[in-house]
Scaffold this motif. Structure first.
Motif, PDB file in Angstrom:
ATOM      1  N   VAL A  10       0.976  -0.904   0.203  1.00 12.05           N
ATOM      2  CA  VAL A  10      -0.198  -0.569   0.123  1.00 12.05           C
ATOM      3  C   VAL A  10       0.235   0.992  -0.071  1.00 12.05           C
ATOM      4  O   VAL A  10       0.755   2.539  -0.009  1.00 12.05           O
ATOM      5  N   ARG A  11       2.130   0.738   0.126  1.00 13.94           N
ATOM      6  CA  ARG A  11       2.894   2.389   0.325  1.00 13.94           C
ATOM      7  C   ARG A  11       3.529   2.558  -1.259  1.00 13.94           C
ATOM      8  O   ARG A  11       3.810   1.825  -1.580  1.00 13.94           O
ATOM      9  N   SER A  15       8.876   1.979   0.096  1.00  9.28           N
ATOM     10  CA  SER A  15       8.107   0.528   0.154  1.00  9.28           C
ATOM     11  C   SER A  15       9.224  -0.815   0.315  1.00  9.28           C
ATOM     12  O   SER A  15      10.064  -0.119  -1.213  1.00  9.28           O
ATOM     13  N   VAL A  16       9.873  -1.249   0.457  1.00  7.53           N
ATOM     14  CA  VAL A  16      10.984  -2.280  -0.022  1.00  7.53           C
ATOM     15  C   VAL A  16      10.838  -3.368  -0.717  1.00  7.53           C
ATOM     16  O   VAL A  16      11.870  -3.505  -1.425  1.00  7.53           O
ATOM     17  N   GLY A  43      -1.356  -2.620  -5.047  1.00  2.00           N
ATOM     18  CA  GLY A  43      -1.830  -1.983  -3.488  1.00  2.00           C
ATOM     19  C   GLY A  43      -1.818  -0.533  -3.952  1.00  2.00           C
ATOM     20  O   GLY A  43      -2.765  -0.599  -2.829  1.00  2.00           O
ATOM     21  N   ILE A  44      -1.882  -0.001  -5.277  1.00  2.66           N
ATOM     22  CA  ILE A  44      -2.767   0.899  -5.448  1.00  2.66           C
ATOM     23  C   ILE A  44      -3.916   1.275  -6.390  1.00  2.66           C
ATOM     24  O   ILE A  44      -5.455   1.732  -5.338  1.00  2.66           O
ATOM     25  N   ASN A  45      -4.195   0.710  -6.864  1.00  5.68           N
ATOM     26  CA  ASN A  45      -5.123   0.466  -7.705  1.00  5.68           C
ATOM     27  C   ASN A  45      -5.340  -1.520  -7.687  1.00  5.68           C
ATOM     28  O   ASN A  45      -5.818  -2.230  -8.755  1.00  5.68           O
ATOM     29  N   PRO A  46      -6.668  -1.925  -6.822  1.00  5.88           N
ATOM     30  CA  PRO A  46      -6.625  -2.850  -6.610  1.00  5.88           C
ATOM     31  C   PRO A  46      -7.834  -3.166  -6.993  1.00  5.88           C
ATOM     32  O   PRO A  46      -8.845  -2.836  -7.550  1.00  5.88           O
ATOM     33  N   GLY A  92       5.715  -8.777  -5.095  1.00  7.06           N
ATOM     34  CA  GLY A  92       6.237  -7.517  -4.699  1.00  7.06           C
ATOM     35  C   GLY A  92       4.936  -7.430  -3.570  1.00  7.06           C
ATOM     36  O   GLY A  92       4.283  -7.443  -3.096  1.00  7.06           O
ATOM     37  N   VAL A  93       5.563  -8.776  -2.338  1.00  5.65           N
ATOM     38  CA  VAL A  93       4.190  -9.248  -1.491  1.00  5.65           C
ATOM     39  C   VAL A  93       4.708  -8.866   0.174  1.00  5.65           C
ATOM     40  O   VAL A  93       5.504  -9.418   0.420  1.00  5.65           O
TER      41      VAL A  93
END
Length: 207
Positions: A10-11, A15-16, A43-46, A92-93
């Motif tokens: 969500v970052r 974001s690592v 994360g940004i556009n689910p 990326g999870v």
């Protein structure tokens, strides 16, 4: 070769998983300049969650679906076509509350569909994945050391879930690069990030 990058943090900043993914892709593309690369940022556009109409349409032969049913499945169909297009998946999870981000679960619920990414034989009770022939790489930052095999590893429902669902649809060549201890003091955090980056750079040469 075609790469589908799936980000679920969500970052947008700090974001690592996003940072390490970018560094891996840059290294991997060095000797592969003709790679086709698509980004799916759930994360940004689910994606939309499945609904009752979605479920009814999914379990009905395509030729019997109403226009409303086809509309309910439209996003899912597009996501599946994108997944099947790819030769490689980079995911990326970050671990959220011992599992995957809810937006990624919504994505997976949209792409794991009978007769699209897997089949089921009701006579033999066997499943077969339809997304075979792909490689996947999963980068999984977590707050503490939840790496499988450690004392907290039994609570890791992130890596184990992803390995299971990817295998279910036929993707069984999967590499997992954990990035533990991200809620620890900065010295520990940075050491774990450096260790993960070194593993990713090694993978970039051979993946």
């Amino acid at each position: 070769m075609k790469l589908l990058e799936i980000q679920s943090s969500v970052r947008k900043e700090n974001s690592v998983s996003r940072t390490l993914s970018n560094e891996f892709i840059q290294a991997w593309q060095t000797d592969r300049p003709n790679i086709q690369h698509k980004l799916r940022d759930v994360g940004i556009n689910p994606p939309e969650h499945p609904t009752g109409l979605w479920a009814k349409a999914n379990n009905m032969p395509p030729e019997e679906r109403s226009p409303e049913m086809m509309a309910a499945l439209a996003e899912s169909e597009a996501l599946i076509e994108e997944l099947l297009w790819a030769d490689y998946l980079l995911m990326g999870v970050p671990m959220y509350n011992l599992s995957v981000p809810s937006s990624l679960k919504a994505y997976l619920d949209n792409v794991i569909r009978i007769n699209r990414t897997f089949t089921f034989d009701p006579v033999t009770y066997t499943f077969q994945g339809l997304a075979r022939g792909k490689k996947a790489l999963i980068i999984t930052p977590s707050a503490a050391n939840f790496v499988v095999g450690t004392p907290l590893g039994k609570m890791n429902f992130c890596d184990t879930y992803l390995l299971s669902v990817l295998g279910f649809i036929g993707i069984d060549e999967v590499s997992v690069v954990p990035v533990p201890d991200q809620f620890m003091p900065d010295e520990i955090r940075q050491q774990e990030i450096a260790t993960a980056k070194a593993k990713l750079m090694d993978l970039a040469r051979d993946w």
